[in-house]
Design an enzyme around this catalytic site. Structure first.
Site, PDB file in Angstrom:
ATOM      1  N   GLY A  11       0.404  -9.399   1.619  1.00 17.52           N
ATOM      2  CA  GLY A  11       1.286  -8.240   1.451  1.00 17.52           C
ATOM      3  C   GLY A  11       2.531  -8.410   2.299  1.00 17.52           C
ATOM      4  N   ASP A 103      -4.367 -11.317   7.880  1.00 11.50           N
ATOM      5  CA  ASP A 103      -5.629 -11.999   8.200  1.00 11.50           C
ATOM      6  C   ASP A 103      -6.067 -12.976   7.109  1.00 11.50           C
ATOM      7  OD1 ASP A 103      -6.013  -9.824   6.537  1.00 11.50           O
ATOM      8  OD2 ASP A 103      -7.968  -9.289   7.366  1.00 11.50           O
ATOM      9  N   THR A 125       1.864  -7.867   8.939  1.00 10.39           N
ATOM     10  CA  THR A 125       1.227  -6.983   7.957  1.00 10.39           C
ATOM     11  C   THR A 125       1.406  -5.558   8.440  1.00 10.39           C
ATOM     12  OG1 THR A 125      -0.882  -6.195   7.075  1.00 10.39           O
ATOM     13  CG2 THR A 125      -1.017  -7.467   9.099  1.00 10.39           C
ATOM     14  N   ASP A 127      -0.665  -3.338   8.108  1.00  5.57           N
ATOM     15  CA  ASP A 127      -1.982  -2.793   8.468  1.00  5.57           C
ATOM     16  C   ASP A 127      -2.303  -2.895   9.966  1.00  5.57           C
ATOM     17  OD1 ASP A 127      -2.318  -2.277   5.830  1.00  5.57           O
ATOM     18  OD2 ASP A 127      -4.009  -3.621   5.498  1.00  5.57           O
ATOM     19  N   ARG A 171      -6.295  -0.985   4.307  1.00  8.67           N
ATOM     20  CA  ARG A 171      -7.509  -1.301   3.538  1.00  8.67           C
ATOM     21  C   ARG A 171      -8.756  -1.139   4.391  1.00  8.67           C
ATOM     22  NH1 ARG A 171      -6.224  -6.261  -0.224  1.00  8.67           N
ATOM     23  NH2 ARG A 171      -5.056  -6.842   1.620  1.00  8.67           N
TER      24      ARG A 171
HETATM   25  N1  LIG Z   1     -10.905 -17.791   2.959  1.00  6.54           N
HETATM   26  C1  LIG Z   1      -9.711 -18.230   2.522  1.00  6.54           C
HETATM   27  N2  LIG Z   1      -9.505 -19.531   2.286  1.00  6.54           N
HETATM   28  C2  LIG Z   1      -8.315 -20.001   1.860  1.00  6.54           C
HETATM   29  N3  LIG Z   1      -7.263 -19.204   1.606  1.00  6.54           N
HETATM   30  C3  LIG Z   1      -7.396 -17.885   1.811  1.00  6.54           C
HETATM   31  C4  LIG Z   1      -8.628 -17.321   2.278  1.00  6.54           C
HETATM   32  N4  LIG Z   1      -8.461 -15.976   2.393  1.00  6.54           N
HETATM   33  C5  LIG Z   1      -7.194 -15.719   2.001  1.00  6.54           C
HETATM   34  N5  LIG Z   1      -6.544 -16.836   1.664  1.00  6.54           N
HETATM   35  C6  LIG Z   1      -5.182 -16.980   1.159  1.00  6.54           C
HETATM   36  O1  LIG Z   1      -4.321 -16.060   1.812  1.00  6.54           O
HETATM   37  C7  LIG Z   1      -3.674 -15.239   0.841  1.00  6.54           C
HETATM   38  C8  LIG Z   1      -3.289 -13.932   1.429  1.00  6.54           C
HETATM   39  O2  LIG Z   1      -4.431 -13.198   1.841  1.00  6.54           O
HETATM   40  P1  LIG Z   1      -4.493 -11.604   1.679  1.00  6.54           P
HETATM   41  O3  LIG Z   1      -5.792 -11.175   2.272  1.00  6.54           O
HETATM   42  O4  LIG Z   1      -4.228 -11.241   0.277  1.00  6.54           O
HETATM   43  O5  LIG Z   1      -3.249 -11.076   2.488  1.00  6.54           O
HETATM   44  P2  LIG Z   1      -2.941 -10.972   4.051  1.00  6.54           P
HETATM   45  O6  LIG Z   1      -2.658 -12.336   4.553  1.00  6.54           O
HETATM   46  O7  LIG Z   1      -1.720 -10.112   4.092  1.00  6.54           O
HETATM   47  O8  LIG Z   1      -4.129 -10.347   4.699  1.00  6.54           O
HETATM   48  C9  LIG Z   1      -4.692 -15.184  -0.297  1.00  6.54           C
HETATM   49  O9  LIG Z   1      -4.116 -14.792  -1.512  1.00  6.54           O
HETATM   50  C10 LIG Z   1      -5.141 -16.638  -0.328  1.00  6.54           C
HETATM   51  O10 LIG Z   1      -4.184 -17.453  -0.947  1.00  6.54           O
HETATM   52  O1  LIG Z   2       0.190  -4.330  -3.056  1.00  2.06           O
HETATM   53  P1  LIG Z   2      -1.222  -4.743  -3.196  1.00  2.06           P
HETATM   54  O2  LIG Z   2      -1.394  -6.179  -3.501  1.00  2.06           O
HETATM   55  O3  LIG Z   2      -1.987  -3.837  -4.121  1.00  2.06           O
HETATM   56  O4  LIG Z   2      -1.935  -4.573  -1.781  1.00  2.06           O
HETATM   57  C1  LIG Z   2      -2.160  -3.349  -1.158  1.00  2.06           C
HETATM   58  C2  LIG Z   2      -2.643  -3.628   0.232  1.00  2.06           C
HETATM   59  O5  LIG Z   2      -1.686  -4.373   0.962  1.00  2.06           O
HETATM   60  C3  LIG Z   2      -1.422  -3.745   2.209  1.00  2.06           C
HETATM   61  O6  LIG Z   2      -0.241  -2.989   2.086  1.00  2.06           O
HETATM   62  C4  LIG Z   2      -1.227  -4.787   3.286  1.00  2.06           C
HETATM   63  O7  LIG Z   2      -2.390  -5.562   3.421  1.00  2.06           O
HETATM   64  P2  LIG Z   2      -2.355  -7.109   3.687  1.00  2.06           P
HETATM   65  O8  LIG Z   2      -1.481  -7.333   4.859  1.00  2.06           O
HETATM   66  O9  LIG Z   2      -3.778  -7.516   3.950  1.00  2.06           O
HETATM   67  O10 LIG Z   2      -1.799  -7.796   2.506  1.00  2.06           O
HETATM   68  C5  LIG Z   2      -2.627  -2.832   2.426  1.00  2.06           C
HETATM   69  O11 LIG Z   2      -2.332  -1.749   3.278  1.00  2.06           O
HETATM   70  C6  LIG Z   2      -2.914  -2.399   1.032  1.00  2.06           C
HETATM   71  O12 LIG Z   2      -4.260  -2.009   0.890  1.00  2.06           O
HETATM   72 MG   LIG Z   3      -4.902  -8.452   5.293  1.00  2.00          MG
END
Ligand SMILES: Nc1ncnc2c1ncn2[C@@H]1O[C@H](COP(=O)(O)OP(=O)(O)O)[C@@H](O)[C@H]1O
Ligand SMILES: O=P(O)(O)OC[C@H]1O[C@](O)(COP(=O)(O)O)[C@@H](O)[C@@H]1O
Ligand SMILES: [Mg+2]
Length: 319
Positions: A11, A103, A125, A127, A171
């Site tokens: 995000g 994360d 993020t 969050d 989330r």
């Molecule tokens: N366990 C994992 N192994 C490899 N890549 C991952 C894993 N978890 C997340 N990612 C990668 O990181 C991207 C971003 O994670 P996401 O949880 O959607 O957002 P954020 O980094 O904001 O928390 C995922 O779409 C994926 O490409």
């Molecule tokens: O825009 P999307 O992909 O529906 O994601 C919504 C989620 O992304 C966030 O805005 C940020 O979360 P991440 O940093 O894990 O991507 C959360 O607060 C929310 O639940």
């Molecule tokens: Mg996250």
């Protein structure tokens, strides 16, 4: 190390651009080239990137979103795609990566380091849910956006003597709800970290009614339940007609606050220093105002802790 990559993933968060700028300017200061990789891990896999010179990051420190675009890339969970991406980077002479994200993005970075590719994580993020850092880039801006929205809702809530439930993002983490609830003087704040107590929420509404309060504001973190569900529960028990507002993605946009710009500048620059020292599998963070680094693996073994003293204080101040 003469050439490094930078990407934004997950995000988006206000301040990501300021972090990209800091990475490029700091690396250039040390005569190191920076390639901007587009669309997060999607671009990493495909080798979609461009050289970022000093001028290319001019005029972005104040802009929300991310110049490099972001994505959620489920393919990255598979090793064959990560290996494909590493090959693309090697072909381009890139031997280190700065990952600006949340994360999930850190997990992706960790997997790359296990394959021998150097990575440093920069926390971004809204969050605020990354363990090891007091604040993530974007949280402060999102918090201010939420508080401004609540202030506006309060005006109409007071005029019409209404009860409002406002659903905020988060989330798994209640930080946005917690901080905005305290800053805006909400009657109740509902977060995933604390048990849900419908009796307490209703008791607070009733106490407010008894002392002729003109309105009530309840903040709920999306991770607990949708505002509509909570409104139905309260209405069923009390008959109170409740208005709801789901703030949604406005929370992710907008010009970063000064706090987020400074944080992004400090953390982005520090991440470059670590890569140039040959370090890998590190995350940068801020603790008690000091920038520092720690093992990326800590995000697997520790959980982000919301500041529950704010929850208690919020309850005490909104009797
Ligand atoms: N366990 C994992 N192994 C490899 N890549 C991952 C894993 N978890 C997340 N990612 C990668 O990181 C991207 C971003 O994670 P996401 O949880 O959607 O957002 P954020 O980094 O904001 O928390 C995922 O779409 C994926 O490409
Ligand atoms: O825009 P999307 O992909 O529906 O994601 C919504 C989620 O992304 C966030 O805005 C940020 O979360 P991440 O940093 O894990 O991507 C959360 O607060 C929310 O639940
Ligand atoms: Mg996250």
């Amino acid at each position: 190390m003469k050439r490094i990559g930078v990407l934004t993933s997950g995000g988006d968060a206000p301040g990501m651009n300021a972090a990209i700028r800091a990475v490029v300017r700091k690396a250039n200061y040390h005569d190191v080239e920076v390639y901007g990789i587009y669309h997060g891990y999607e671009g990493f896999i495909q080798g979609k990137m461009e050289l970022l010179d000093l001028g290319s990051v001019g005029g972005i420190i104040q802009r929300g979103g991310t110049k490099l675009f972001s994505s959620r890339c489920p393919k990255f969970m598979e090793e064959k795609y990560r290996l494909q991406g590493i090959e693309k980077m090697k072909e381009a002479g890139i031997d280190g990566l700065i990952v600006i994200g949340g994360d999930g993005s850190y997990r992706g970075a960790y997997e790359l380091t296990k394959l021998g590719f150097k990575c440093i994580g920069v926390p971004a993020t809204i969050d605020n849910d990354i363990p090891g850092t007091d604040f993530t880039i974007g949280f402060d801006t999102a918090l201010n956006t939420v508080v401004n929205a609540i202030d506006k809702i309060r005006d109409t809530a007071t005029s019409h003597e209404n009860t409002f439930i406002i659903e905020v993002m988060g989330r798994d983490a209640g930080d946005l709800a917690l901080w905005s609830g305290l800053a805006a003087g909400a009657e109740s704040v509902i977060i995933p970290e604390e048990p849900f107590d419908l009796d307490d929420i209703i008791a607070r509404l009733k106490r407010g009614e008894a002392r002729k309060k003109k309105h009530s504001i309840i903040i709920v973190a999306e991770g607990v339940m949708p505002a509509s569900q909570l409104a139905d529960m309260i209405k069923e028990r009390t008959g109170i007609d409740i208005r709801i507002t789901v703030l949604g993605h406005i929370q992710r946009g907008g010009s970063p606050t000064a706090f987020d710009r400074v944080l992004a500048s400090r953390l982005g620059a520090y991440a470059v220093e670590l890569l140039l020292e040959g370090k890998t599998c590190r995350a940068v963070g801020i603790k008690n105002q000091e920038v520092y680094d720690y093992d990326l693996q800590e995000i697997f073994t520790t959980k982000h802790q919301a500041d529950i003293s704010l929850y208690t204080l919020s309850k005490e101040l909104s009797i």
